[in-house]
Scaffold this motif. Structure first.
Motif, PDB file in Angstrom:
ATOM      1  N   LYS A 104       0.843  -1.211   0.000  1.00  0.00           N
ATOM      2  CA  LYS A 104       0.000   0.000   0.000  1.00  0.00           C
ATOM      3  C   LYS A 104       0.874   1.255   0.000  1.00  0.00           C
ATOM      4  O   LYS A 104       0.647   2.189  -0.755  1.00  0.00           O
ATOM      5  CB  LYS A 104      -0.895   0.018   1.251  1.00  0.00           C
ATOM      6  N   VAL A 105       1.868   1.233   0.897  1.00  0.00           N
ATOM      7  CA  VAL A 105       2.746   2.394   1.029  1.00  0.00           C
ATOM      8  C   VAL A 105       3.523   2.634  -0.257  1.00  0.00           C
ATOM      9  O   VAL A 105       3.607   3.762  -0.753  1.00  0.00           O
ATOM     10  CB  VAL A 105       3.725   2.189   2.217  1.00  0.00           C
ATOM     11  N   ILE A 106       4.064   1.566  -0.808  1.00  0.00           N
ATOM     12  CA  ILE A 106       4.886   1.720  -2.009  1.00  0.00           C
ATOM     13  C   ILE A 106       4.037   2.238  -3.174  1.00  0.00           C
ATOM     14  O   ILE A 106       4.483   3.093  -3.949  1.00  0.00           O
ATOM     15  CB  ILE A 106       5.610   0.394  -2.363  1.00  0.00           C
ATOM     16  N   LEU A 107       2.829   1.762  -3.292  1.00  0.00           N
ATOM     17  CA  LEU A 107       1.969   2.212  -4.389  1.00  0.00           C
ATOM     18  C   LEU A 107       1.623   3.692  -4.239  1.00  0.00           C
ATOM     19  O   LEU A 107       1.586   4.439  -5.213  1.00  0.00           O
ATOM     20  CB  LEU A 107       0.706   1.351  -4.462  1.00  0.00           C
TER      21      LEU A 107
ATOM     22  N   MET B  94      -2.966   2.640 -14.046  1.00  0.00           N
ATOM     23  CA  MET B  94      -2.769   1.347 -13.404  1.00  0.00           C
ATOM     24  C   MET B  94      -2.909   1.481 -11.891  1.00  0.00           C
ATOM     25  O   MET B  94      -3.482   0.619 -11.219  1.00  0.00           O
ATOM     26  CB  MET B  94      -1.388   0.797 -13.750  1.00  0.00           C
ATOM     27  N   LEU B  95      -2.369   2.563 -11.348  1.00  0.00           N
ATOM     28  CA  LEU B  95      -2.467   2.791  -9.904  1.00  0.00           C
ATOM     29  C   LEU B  95      -3.905   3.093  -9.507  1.00  0.00           C
ATOM     30  O   LEU B  95      -4.377   2.661  -8.459  1.00  0.00           O
ATOM     31  CB  LEU B  95      -1.532   3.934  -9.493  1.00  0.00           C
ATOM     32  N   ASP B  96      -4.613   3.828 -10.379  1.00  0.00           N
ATOM     33  CA  ASP B  96      -6.021   4.125 -10.092  1.00  0.00           C
ATOM     34  C   ASP B  96      -6.846   2.839 -10.033  1.00  0.00           C
ATOM     35  O   ASP B  96      -7.765   2.720  -9.225  1.00  0.00           O
ATOM     36  CB  ASP B  96      -6.604   5.030 -11.189  1.00  0.00           C
ATOM     37  N   ASN B  97      -6.499   1.906 -10.924  1.00  0.00           N
ATOM     38  CA  ASN B  97      -7.276   0.660 -11.007  1.00  0.00           C
ATOM     39  C   ASN B  97      -6.690  -0.437 -10.120  1.00  0.00           C
ATOM     40  O   ASN B  97      -7.013  -1.600 -10.266  1.00  0.00           O
ATOM     41  CB  ASN B  97      -7.299   0.155 -12.455  1.00  0.00           C
ATOM     42  N   TYR B  98      -5.804  -0.023  -9.234  1.00  0.00           N
ATOM     43  CA  TYR B  98      -5.094  -0.993  -8.393  1.00  0.00           C
ATOM     44  C   TYR B  98      -6.065  -1.866  -7.588  1.00  0.00           C
ATOM     45  O   TYR B  98      -7.005  -1.397  -6.972  1.00  0.00           O
ATOM     46  CB  TYR B  98      -4.159  -0.249  -7.440  1.00  0.00           C
ATOM     47  N   ASN B  99      -5.743  -3.130  -7.606  1.00  0.00           N
ATOM     48  CA  ASN B  99      -6.543  -4.100  -6.858  1.00  0.00           C
ATOM     49  C   ASN B  99      -5.559  -4.995  -6.105  1.00  0.00           C
ATOM     50  O   ASN B  99      -4.629  -5.546  -6.688  1.00  0.00           O
ATOM     51  CB  ASN B  99      -7.365  -4.923  -7.869  1.00  0.00           C
ATOM     52  N   ALA B 100      -5.764  -5.093  -4.810  1.00  0.00           N
ATOM     53  CA  ALA B 100      -4.777  -5.777  -3.960  1.00  0.00           C
ATOM     54  C   ALA B 100      -4.463  -7.193  -4.447  1.00  0.00           C
ATOM     55  O   ALA B 100      -3.379  -7.703  -4.221  1.00  0.00           O
ATOM     56  CB  ALA B 100      -5.277  -5.823  -2.524  1.00  0.00           C
TER      57      ALA B 100
END
Lengths: 121, 121
Positions: A104-107, B94-100
């Motif tokens: 989470k932090v890195i992103l 890509m970060l906006d659509n980030y999914n864990a």
């Protein structure tokens, strides 16, 4: 070959300036300046190759350096690119040191750096 | 105000060229060209402001456009910046659509894009 009294950083800086603005020099200036900068020949060697005096090479090399610097003073593009490259290197290092525990932090950090880069463009 | 027969993309392109290479114009050229490009005044309005003929403004604006384009033809810096900006936008999305669930994949993608950007610099 004559040893040049020029530090590594200075060479790198000149190479970057030439990389960015070299196409704004004339063909003749490029021909001579590349021998000085990229092939690392001495002024005397270049003088022989080009068929002008050593003093002529000296003046031309100095003038080319000034021309390239004056473009940078006006456009600051080398400075801007170095800043962007440094930010990207930080991002790369973060990815190298990636640990699944703190994704989470890195992103969030990557997003921040990415935005900083876009603003710097 | 006269309606200009100039598309949005063309204005954006001219604005980018001016942003990159505008400092290489003379103060007088900048003064006139900014009224055309940034303040969006008609040639007649600029002519009145500057105290030269409408034809004089027309020629100066055209000449400035050519000067800026000729720098881009030699240095390709606007093209390079657009390419970098597009890559960064992909990264942002890509970060906006980030999914864990797929953080491994996204981090690999970010690394790849980051390397592409560094290579493009």
């Amino acid at each position: 070959m004559m040893t040049k009294v020029i530090g590594m950083n200075e060479i790198l800086e000149k190479a970057l300036l030439y990389d960015f603005y070299g196409e704004l020099l004339t063909d003749h200036q490029k021909y001579v300046y590349e021998q000085f900068l990229l092939e690392d020949l001495s002024l005397s060697e270049i003088a022989q190759n080009v068929g002008i005096s050593r003093q002529g090479v000296h003046d031309l090399v100095k003038r080319c350096g000034h021309i390239l610097e004056s473009y940078e003073e006006k456009l600051h593009l080398v400075k801007r690119f170095i800043s962007i490259k440094n930010k990207l290197r930080v991002m790369e290092q973060m990815l190298d040191n990636y640990n699944a525990k703190d994704e989470k932090v890195i992103l969030e950090d990557i997003r921040r750096i990415s935005q900083e880069i876009i603003e710097a463009l």
